[in-house]
Design a protein around this motif. Structure first.
Motif, PDB file in Angstrom:
ATOM      1  N   SER A  19       0.852  -1.191   0.000  1.00 33.73           N
ATOM      2  CA  SER A  19       0.000   0.000   0.000  1.00 33.73           C
ATOM      3  C   SER A  19       0.883   1.233   0.000  1.00 33.73           C
ATOM      4  O   SER A  19       2.049   1.177   0.377  1.00 33.73           O
ATOM      5  N   VAL A  20       0.310   2.324  -0.443  1.00 38.87           N
ATOM      6  CA  VAL A  20       0.909   3.645  -0.285  1.00 38.87           C
ATOM      7  C   VAL A  20      -0.223   4.557   0.189  1.00 38.87           C
ATOM      8  O   VAL A  20      -1.396   4.185   0.122  1.00 38.87           O
ATOM      9  N   PRO A  21       0.095   5.752   0.681  1.00 36.71           N
ATOM     10  CA  PRO A  21      -0.975   6.614   1.209  1.00 36.71           C
ATOM     11  C   PRO A  21      -2.099   6.867   0.211  1.00 36.71           C
ATOM     12  O   PRO A  21      -1.849   7.156  -0.967  1.00 36.71           O
ATOM     13  N   GLU A  22      -3.325   6.752   0.676  1.00 31.76           N
ATOM     14  CA  GLU A  22      -4.490   6.954  -0.177  1.00 31.76           C
ATOM     15  C   GLU A  22      -4.530   8.363  -0.750  1.00 31.76           C
ATOM     16  O   GLU A  22      -5.048   8.599  -1.850  1.00 31.76           O
ATOM     17  N   SER A  23      -3.953   9.316  -0.033  1.00 32.47           N
ATOM     18  CA  SER A  23      -3.944  10.710  -0.506  1.00 32.47           C
ATOM     19  C   SER A  23      -3.194  10.872  -1.829  1.00 32.47           C
ATOM     20  O   SER A  23      -3.413  11.848  -2.545  1.00 32.47           O
ATOM     21  N   TRP A  24      -2.348   9.928  -2.168  1.00 30.45           N
ATOM     22  CA  TRP A  24      -1.606  10.021  -3.418  1.00 30.45           C
ATOM     23  C   TRP A  24      -2.518   9.911  -4.634  1.00 30.45           C
ATOM     24  O   TRP A  24      -2.154  10.329  -5.736  1.00 30.45           O
ATOM     25  N   TYR A  25      -3.710   9.343  -4.426  1.00 32.65           N
ATOM     26  CA  TYR A  25      -4.628   9.115  -5.545  1.00 32.65           C
ATOM     27  C   TYR A  25      -5.803  10.088  -5.558  1.00 32.65           C
ATOM     28  O   TYR A  25      -6.782   9.870  -6.261  1.00 32.65           O
ATOM     29  N   GLU A  26      -5.673  11.157  -4.787  1.00 32.59           N
ATOM     30  CA  GLU A  26      -6.707  12.187  -4.807  1.00 32.59           C
ATOM     31  C   GLU A  26      -6.619  12.990  -6.101  1.00 32.59           C
ATOM     32  O   GLU A  26      -5.536  13.398  -6.520  1.00 32.59           O
ATOM     33  N   GLY A  27      -7.762  13.195  -6.753  1.00 32.33           N
ATOM     34  CA  GLY A  27      -7.812  14.021  -7.953  1.00 32.33           C
ATOM     35  C   GLY A  27      -7.359  13.327  -9.216  1.00 32.33           C
ATOM     36  O   GLY A  27      -7.037  13.997 -10.200  1.00 32.33           O
ATOM     37  N   VAL A  28      -7.321  11.981  -9.201  1.00 33.06           N
ATOM     38  CA  VAL A  28      -6.913  11.244 -10.403  1.00 33.06           C
ATOM     39  C   VAL A  28      -7.964  10.200 -10.757  1.00 33.06           C
ATOM     40  O   VAL A  28      -8.871   9.912  -9.981  1.00 33.06           O
ATOM     41  N   TYR A  29      -7.818   9.629 -11.950  1.00 33.88           N
ATOM     42  CA  TYR A  29      -8.738   8.588 -12.412  1.00 33.88           C
ATOM     43  C   TYR A  29      -8.730   7.405 -11.454  1.00 33.88           C
ATOM     44  O   TYR A  29      -7.673   6.936 -11.041  1.00 33.88           O
ATOM     45  N   ARG A  30      -9.913   6.919 -11.105  1.00 27.50           N
ATOM     46  CA  ARG A  30     -10.058   5.758 -10.231  1.00 27.50           C
ATOM     47  C   ARG A  30     -10.362   4.531 -11.082  1.00 27.50           C
ATOM     48  O   ARG A  30     -11.378   4.474 -11.777  1.00 27.50           O
ATOM     49  N   ASP A  31      -9.501   3.560 -11.020  1.00 32.19           N
ATOM     50  CA  ASP A  31      -9.655   2.364 -11.842  1.00 32.19           C
ATOM     51  C   ASP A  31     -10.907   1.587 -11.462  1.00 32.19           C
ATOM     52  O   ASP A  31     -11.228   1.439 -10.281  1.00 32.19           O
ATOM     53  N   GLU A  32     -11.584   1.065 -12.466  1.00 36.16           N
ATOM     54  CA  GLU A  32     -12.799   0.295 -12.247  1.00 36.16           C
ATOM     55  C   GLU A  32     -12.505  -1.183 -12.016  1.00 36.16           C
ATOM     56  O   GLU A  32     -13.275  -1.877 -11.359  1.00 36.16           O
ATOM     57  N   ASN A  33     -11.403  -1.660 -12.577  1.00 37.25           N
ATOM     58  CA  ASN A  33     -11.087  -3.075 -12.482  1.00 37.25           C
ATOM     59  C   ASN A  33     -10.090  -3.356 -11.361  1.00 37.25           C
ATOM     60  O   ASN A  33      -9.376  -2.464 -10.901  1.00 37.25           O
ATOM     61  N   LYS A  34     -10.033  -4.604 -10.957  1.00 38.31           N
ATOM     62  CA  LYS A  34      -9.189  -5.024  -9.847  1.00 38.31           C
ATOM     63  C   LYS A  34      -7.715  -4.881 -10.193  1.00 38.31           C
ATOM     64  O   LYS A  34      -7.292  -5.171 -11.310  1.00 38.31           O
ATOM     65  N   ILE A  35      -6.933  -4.445  -9.215  1.00 39.89           N
ATOM     66  CA  ILE A  35      -5.481  -4.366  -9.386  1.00 39.89           C
ATOM     67  C   ILE A  35      -4.905  -5.770  -9.285  1.00 39.89           C
ATOM     68  O   ILE A  35      -5.134  -6.476  -8.304  1.00 39.89           O
ATOM     69  N   ILE A  36      -4.173  -6.198 -10.306  1.00 40.46           N
ATOM     70  CA  ILE A  36      -3.572  -7.523 -10.259  1.00 40.46           C
ATOM     71  C   ILE A  36      -2.419  -7.532  -9.257  1.00 40.46           C
ATOM     72  O   ILE A  36      -1.858  -6.486  -8.916  1.00 40.46           O
ATOM     73  N   SER A  37      -2.052  -8.703  -8.787  1.00 39.38           N
ATOM     74  CA  SER A  37      -1.102  -8.793  -7.674  1.00 39.38           C
ATOM     75  C   SER A  37       0.254  -8.173  -8.006  1.00 39.38           C
ATOM     76  O   SER A  37       0.868  -7.523  -7.150  1.00 39.38           O
ATOM     77  N   ALA A  38       0.743  -8.359  -9.235  1.00 33.59           N
ATOM     78  CA  ALA A  38       2.046  -7.812  -9.606  1.00 33.59           C
ATOM     79  C   ALA A  38       2.071  -6.296  -9.573  1.00 33.59           C
ATOM     80  O   ALA A  38       3.133  -5.692  -9.431  1.00 33.59           O
ATOM     81  N   ALA A  39       0.894  -5.682  -9.722  1.00 32.86           N
ATOM     82  CA  ALA A  39       0.819  -4.228  -9.852  1.00 32.86           C
ATOM     83  C   ALA A  39       0.479  -3.510  -8.544  1.00 32.86           C
ATOM     84  O   ALA A  39       0.327  -2.295  -8.533  1.00 32.86           O
ATOM     85  N   ARG A  40       0.377  -4.250  -7.461  1.00 33.93           N
ATOM     86  CA  ARG A  40       0.058  -3.589  -6.196  1.00 33.93           C
ATOM     87  C   ARG A  40       1.148  -2.581  -5.819  1.00 33.93           C
ATOM     88  O   ARG A  40       2.338  -2.895  -5.896  1.00 33.93           O
ATOM     89  N   PRO A  41       0.757  -1.376  -5.431  1.00 30.36           N
ATOM     90  CA  PRO A  41       1.759  -0.433  -4.925  1.00 30.36           C
ATOM     91  C   PRO A  41       2.348  -0.997  -3.643  1.00 30.36           C
ATOM     92  O   PRO A  41       1.724  -1.817  -2.962  1.00 30.36           O
ATOM     93  N   PHE A  42       3.556  -0.569  -3.311  1.00 29.41           N
ATOM     94  CA  PHE A  42       4.161  -1.111  -2.094  1.00 29.41           C
ATOM     95  C   PHE A  42       5.069  -0.094  -1.433  1.00 29.41           C
ATOM     96  O   PHE A  42       5.470   0.907  -2.035  1.00 29.41           O
ATOM     97  N   LYS A  43       5.383  -0.396  -0.187  1.00 25.01           N
ATOM     98  CA  LYS A  43       6.379   0.385   0.544  1.00 25.01           C
ATOM     99  C   LYS A  43       7.160  -0.558   1.449  1.00 25.01           C
ATOM    100  O   LYS A  43       6.667  -1.611   1.857  1.00 25.01           O
ATOM    101  N   ILE A  44       8.403  -0.168   1.733  1.00 26.50           N
ATOM    102  CA  ILE A  44       9.255  -0.876   2.685  1.00 26.50           C
ATOM    103  C   ILE A  44       9.765   0.171   3.664  1.00 26.50           C
ATOM    104  O   ILE A  44      10.539   1.056   3.290  1.00 26.50           O
ATOM    105  N   LEU A  45       9.305   0.096   4.905  1.00 21.47           N
ATOM    106  CA  LEU A  45       9.612   1.132   5.896  1.00 21.47           C
ATOM    107  C   LEU A  45      10.409   0.555   7.057  1.00 21.47           C
ATOM    108  O   LEU A  45      10.059  -0.488   7.611  1.00 21.47           O
ATOM    109  N   ASN A  46      11.489   1.261   7.417  1.00 19.09           N
ATOM    110  CA  ASN A  46      12.312   0.862   8.561  1.00 19.09           C
ATOM    111  C   ASN A  46      12.605   2.042   9.474  1.00 19.09           C
ATOM    112  O   ASN A  46      13.572   2.023  10.224  1.00 19.09           O
TER     113      ASN A  46
END
Length: 274
Positions: A4-31
């Protein structure tokens, strides 16, 4: 790795209608690091392509974020509904978020992502940018032909076959390869290619960046013309650019057929940012 990444990053942009496939999931690595890297994938690409450099950068002491660009990694229909403004907006939102929270933010971008990186970085204090297989010159992309064709055709079917020589690093790879091929790589979406061409034009006008730039030139790249990297440096002498020539690297340098080329690309990326 958190998908996941912050939901605010997708404010004001096109919202996809179809499911995000597993390879395309946004990600983060936090330490809990004080410095972050934003990774940006390319045209009809997806975050899974950047897992290898992300993991190495996380081990090197960076928090790492990789958003999914709207319209990509879901369906061709979503791709047709999104556009370059959506892609730029996500990167702008991401940099606004990260520069508020980290002492240092760098960017690693691939292919079309390099164009988005250069355009967006003008607004922010980005110390270093890595441009891997940048889309500065694309022999197949002739804007005058695209404009003419796009008046009559939105989608041109082309042949695509999976290439098992490319070894991916995302979870259960390459589980989504055939689906992505059917939805994206078996098509020429003319209006989206025009967006790509417009982004190239905009990015090549950049001259006032203070960021240090590393360019990974992939000499076996069949998607972009490697000569475009040398031309970019020649035409932008005011920028602080370093170039690494990777003679055995293809366009997909971060999960390449030639593993020594991949290793050199990842190591150059980490060393440059560290």
């Amino acid at each position: 790795m958190n998908y996941s990444v912050p939901e605010s990053w997708y404010e004001g942009v096109y919202r996809d209608e179809n499911k995000i496939i597993s390879a395309a999931r946004p990600f983060k690595i936090l330490n809990g690091n004080t410095k972050a890297v934003l990774l940006i994938h390319g045209y009809a690409g997806y975050p899974g392509e950047l897992v290898r450099p992300a993991k190495d950068l996380a081990l090197a002491g960076f928090d790492v974020y990789c958003p999914r660009l709207p319209g990509m990694g879901t369906s061709g229909k979503d791709f047709m509904q999104s556009n370059k403004n959506d892609w730029l907006k996500v990167i702008d939102n991401a940099l606004n978020y990260l520069t508020d929270r980290y002492n240092k933010v760098d960017i690693v971008a691939h292919s079309m992502g390099t164009l988005l990186a250069l355009i967006a970085a003008q607004k922010y204090n980005i110390e270093k940018i890595v441009l891997a297989a940048p889309a500065f010159s694309m022999p197949q992309l002739k804007s005058f032909q695209l404009r003419l064709i796009s008046m009559f055709k939105k989608d041109i079917k082309i042949e695509w076959k999976a290439d098992s020589r490319y070894k991916m690093y995302y979870e259960n790879a390459p589980c989504d390869d055939e689906l992505l091929g059917r939805e994206y790589w078996s098509h020429l979406y003319t209006k989206r290619l025009l967006d790509l061409d417009n982004l190239k034009t905009q990015a090549l006008k950049i001259n006032n960046l203070k960021s240090k730039i590393l360019i990974l030139e992939c000499l076996k790249d069949s998607v972009t013309n490697p000569q475009g990297c040398d031309d970019f440096i020649s035409n932008h002498s005011s920028l602080d650019c370093t170039i690494v020539h990777l003679k055995d690297a293809t366009h997909f340098v971060y999960y390449d057929i030639d593993k020594s080329a991949e290793e050199k690309a990842v190591r150059a990326t980490v060393d440059f940012l560290s």
